[in-house]
Scaffold this active site. Structure first.
Site, PDB file in Angstrom:
ATOM      1  N   ARG A 392     -50.596 -94.582  22.670  1.00 36.39           N
ATOM      2  CA  ARG A 392     -52.029 -94.830  22.788  1.00 36.39           C
ATOM      3  C   ARG A 392     -52.292 -96.083  23.603  1.00 36.39           C
ATOM      4  NH1 ARG A 392     -56.706 -97.313  20.869  1.00 36.39           N
ATOM      5  NH2 ARG A 392     -58.465 -95.895  20.614  1.00 36.39           N
ATOM      6  N   CYS A 393     -51.536 -97.145  23.345  1.00 34.01           N
ATOM      7  CA  CYS A 393     -51.716 -98.382  24.102  1.00 34.01           C
ATOM      8  C   CYS A 393     -51.523 -98.163  25.599  1.00 34.01           C
ATOM      9  CB  CYS A 393     -50.724 -99.436  23.632  1.00 34.01           C
ATOM     10  SG  CYS A 393     -51.072-100.163  22.020  1.00 34.01           S
ATOM     11  N   MET A 394     -50.611 -97.244  25.953  1.00 34.49           N
ATOM     12  CA  MET A 394     -50.244 -97.055  27.350  1.00 34.49           C
ATOM     13  C   MET A 394     -51.159 -96.085  28.083  1.00 34.49           C
ATOM     14  SD  MET A 394     -46.080 -97.033  27.348  1.00 34.49           S
ATOM     15  CE  MET A 394     -45.951 -95.520  26.364  1.00 34.49           C
TER      16      MET A 394
END
Length: 408
Positions: A392-394
């Site tokens: 998700r962060c990426m």
């Protein structure tokens, strides 16, 4: 929409079928990390860059295999910088006159103004050391007093985590106000893309980097019109309130839940604690399950109404219009749960309701997701995770399908 037409930029939830996503393939900026600077640049270890690139390529390929259009940030930036006004703005964002001094800043500005869009893109992302600065006549105390390998322009290794620097809320882009000095210049690159890339012509901004700190990893679109915003190490209460007022004024949301989270490295964002995996389900760190609370913010006759705090899971379900949120715990025991939370077991990317991408290393969490009926698409993350961030962060979703009946 035909096969040749790009999907309309709009995101109403965390789980609608993903159509378009913005990623950043790691590059030369990661090669700038050393034991001397990795803490300052917010990495826990020195990644093996070639392996990190391989892992990221596999991640992008998994998304493409499910019909997702993958936009790469450097490609988008290079196209934007081909416009003269964007090129000039890019040079200005790179050169810190207070840090370099007038003469050295003038030399660097002149040099960067003469390079092509590809070279400027590389410099904006990978930075520049004093050793790499163009030669100049005359003396510079700044140049002489800095080590040749010190940065005249800082690299942006955390650009890998595209969710943090911007997030789409309905059909508007919210450019983050990043809290950590090592990351603040990232938002200038997103401004250049959203302002000057033809793909985003006419894009409205729901938030900007000049406002109080808000980071995209703290913003969860629980359902159409319902946002949860983590308040902790990176996003401040003032930032959450400011974003809430903005989305209310623009009719992008009707409810915002401000969720206090522990201010530790392991829980830097709300999406390190929980993420949506279906229209009615979250994967969550067990210790947070009973501890998370939320303040409910709503618009009231042009003003702000704040209620709470109350248990997060119950107020979230109420705001979403469902009976309850299904919770899938990270790990099977406290030690496993803590290990897999640290390894971003909670940080999954939903590409459709009930289908998520997660790091393969989080074996127990992935097994629990599968047992709950969630399809997990595993990817390698031994090197990508060194900056503390998962799928998700990426990823910054640009377009997701919206099916209102899924939330009724």
């Amino acid at each position: 929409m035909t096969d040749t037409e790009p999907a309309v930029a709009r995101v109403d939830s965390e789980v609608g079928r993903l159509r378009t996503v913005l990623l950043h393939r790691p590059g030369a900026e990661l090669k700038r990390l050393t034991p001397r600077n990795n803490d300052t640049l917010l990495f826990d270890s020195i990644p093996w860059v070639a392996r990190a690139q391989d892992e990221h390529d596999q991640f992008a390929d998994v998304l493409r295999s499910r019909g997702v259009e993958v936009l790469l940030l450097t490609d988008m930036l290079r196209t934007a910088l081909a416009e003269p006004a964007a090129h000039d703005a890019g040079v200005r964002t790179a050169v810190d006159r207070r840090r370099l001094g007038t003469d050295l800043a003038d030399v660097l500005s002149s040099h960067l103004s003469s390079v092509d869009a590809a070279t400027l893109t590389e410099t904006l992302v990978a930075g520049m050391t004093f050793e790499e600065l163009p030669a100049a006549e005359g003396a510079s105390l700044v140049r002489k007093m800095n080590h040749p390998h010190d940065f005249a322009i800082d690299p942006l290794p955390n650009l890998l985590f595209t969710r943090d620097s911007s997030v789409w809320i309905a059909d508007a882009a919210a450019v983050a106000s990043l809290a950590m000095p090592a990351r603040r210049r990232e938002t200038s690159l997103l401004d250049l893309i959203y302002d000057h890339h033809p793909r985003f012509a006419g894009t409205e901004l729901a938030y900007g980097s000049h406002h109080a700190p808000v980071e995209g990893g703290d913003v969860l679109l629980l359902a159409p019109g319902v946002l949860a915003i983590g308040v902790g190490e990176r996003t401040t209460a003032a930032g959450a309130e400011s974003l809430a007022r903005s989305v209310f004024a623009d009719n992008l949301a009707h409810t915002v839940l401000a969720v206090p989270i522990t201010q530790h490295r392991a829980t830097m964002h709300l999406d390190t604690v929980c993420t949506m995996v279906d229209t009615d389900a979250v994967v969550m760190y067990p210790l947070a399950r009973d501890e998370l609370v939320a303040y409910t913010l709503r618009d009231e006759n042009g003003g702000l109404r704040v209620d709470g705090p109350a248990p997060f899971l119950s107020v979230a379900a109420d705001a979403m219009g469902i009976d309850h949120l299904r919770v899938i715990d990270t790990g099977l025991d406290p030690v496993t749960a803590e290990r897999e939370q640290w390894d971003d077991g909670n940080n999954t990317l939903a590409i459709a309701p009930g289908t998520v991408v997660g790091y393969e290393r989080n074996v127990e969490t992935n097994a629990r997701l599968e047992q709950a009926g969630i399809e997990v698409l595993p990817i390698a993350g031994s090197e990508l995770g060194s900056g503390r961030g998962g799928p998700r962060c990426m990823s910054c979703p640009i377009s997701r399908d919206f099916h209102r009946e899924s939330y009724s």
